[in-house]
Design a protein around this motif. Structure first.
Motif, mmCIF file in Angstrom:
data_model
loop_
_atom_site.group_PDB
_atom_site.id
_atom_site.type_symbol
_atom_site.label_atom_id
_atom_site.label_comp_id
_atom_site.label_asym_id
_atom_site.label_seq_id
_atom_site.Cartn_x
_atom_site.Cartn_y
_atom_site.Cartn_z
ATOM 1 N N GLN A 211 -27.287 28.235 -23.376
ATOM 2 C CA GLN A 211 -25.599 28.499 -23.510
ATOM 3 C C GLN A 211 -25.134 28.801 -24.951
ATOM 4 O O GLN A 211 -24.566 29.500 -25.273
ATOM 5 C CB GLN A 211 -24.906 27.325 -23.128
ATOM 6 N N HIS A 212 -25.943 27.922 -25.723
ATOM 7 C CA HIS A 212 -25.590 28.058 -27.291
ATOM 8 C C HIS A 212 -25.874 29.425 -27.641
ATOM 9 O O HIS A 212 -25.226 30.050 -28.433
ATOM 10 C CB HIS A 212 -26.703 27.146 -28.148
ATOM 11 N N TRP A 213 -27.077 30.005 -27.365
ATOM 12 C CA TRP A 213 -27.226 31.226 -27.900
ATOM 13 C C TRP A 213 -26.644 32.445 -27.093
ATOM 14 O O TRP A 213 -26.120 33.502 -27.772
ATOM 15 C CB TRP A 213 -28.981 31.509 -27.438
ATOM 16 N N LEU A 214 -26.118 31.867 -25.846
ATOM 17 C CA LEU A 214 -25.306 33.151 -25.069
ATOM 18 C C LEU A 214 -23.888 32.951 -25.942
ATOM 19 O O LEU A 214 -23.244 34.120 -26.141
ATOM 20 C CB LEU A 214 -24.931 32.814 -23.802
ATOM 21 N N ASP A 215 -23.431 31.891 -26.328
ATOM 22 C CA ASP A 215 -22.085 32.044 -26.837
ATOM 23 C C ASP A 215 -22.165 32.557 -28.275
ATOM 24 O O ASP A 215 -21.088 33.074 -28.747
ATOM 25 C CB ASP A 215 -21.634 30.318 -27.168
ATOM 26 N N ARG A 216 -23.384 32.294 -29.277
ATOM 27 C CA ARG A 216 -23.410 32.916 -30.393
ATOM 28 C C ARG A 216 -23.365 34.428 -30.326
ATOM 29 O O ARG A 216 -22.530 35.160 -31.048
ATOM 30 C CB ARG A 216 -24.673 32.190 -31.169
ATOM 31 N N PRO B 186 -26.818 22.135 -35.822
ATOM 32 C CA PRO B 186 -27.548 23.119 -36.268
ATOM 33 C C PRO B 186 -28.087 24.151 -35.274
ATOM 34 O O PRO B 186 -28.093 23.641 -34.201
ATOM 35 C CB PRO B 186 -28.870 22.409 -36.997
ATOM 36 N N GLU B 187 -28.774 25.269 -35.668
ATOM 37 C CA GLU B 187 -29.360 25.964 -34.587
ATOM 38 C C GLU B 187 -30.541 25.567 -34.033
ATOM 39 O O GLU B 187 -30.974 24.898 -34.778
ATOM 40 C CB GLU B 187 -29.665 27.283 -35.283
ATOM 41 N N PRO B 188 -30.615 25.683 -32.591
ATOM 42 C CA PRO B 188 -31.873 25.090 -32.101
ATOM 43 C C PRO B 188 -32.981 25.888 -32.576
ATOM 44 O O PRO B 188 -32.959 27.008 -32.974
ATOM 45 C CB PRO B 188 -31.597 25.505 -30.393
ATOM 46 N N THR B 189 -34.351 25.456 -32.661
ATOM 47 C CA THR B 189 -35.520 25.768 -32.939
ATOM 48 C C THR B 189 -36.002 26.740 -31.946
ATOM 49 O O THR B 189 -36.891 27.498 -32.035
ATOM 50 C CB THR B 189 -36.388 24.725 -33.545
#
Length: 72
Positions: free
Chosen positions: A53-58, A8-11
């Protein structure tokens, strides 16, 4: 892997995570912490780096999807 198969997407937003990560780095660099405090901060920093990193990848994925296909 499709978006549905991912975790799931981080909050926490990218900006929130980046700001907290910068604070963690400042506190670690300032020193004066116990070993346990330093380890706890380091672990939190690792978590925050993962969120960033998650948000940059997205963002990269979205840009790639929006870019016109290269002719080749």
């Amino acid at each position: 892997m499709s978006a549905d198969e991912r975790t799931p997407e981080p909050t926490t937003t990218y900006e929130q995570a980046r700001e907290e990560l910068a604070d963690v780095v400042r506190r670690l660099e300032a020193g004066g912490l116990t070993l346990e405090e330093s380890l706890t901060l380091w672990e939190r920093g690792e978590e925050l780096a993962g969120v960033c990193q998650h948000w940059l990848d997205r963002a990269r994925e979205r840009l790639a999807a929006a870019a016109p296909a290269e002719e080749g």
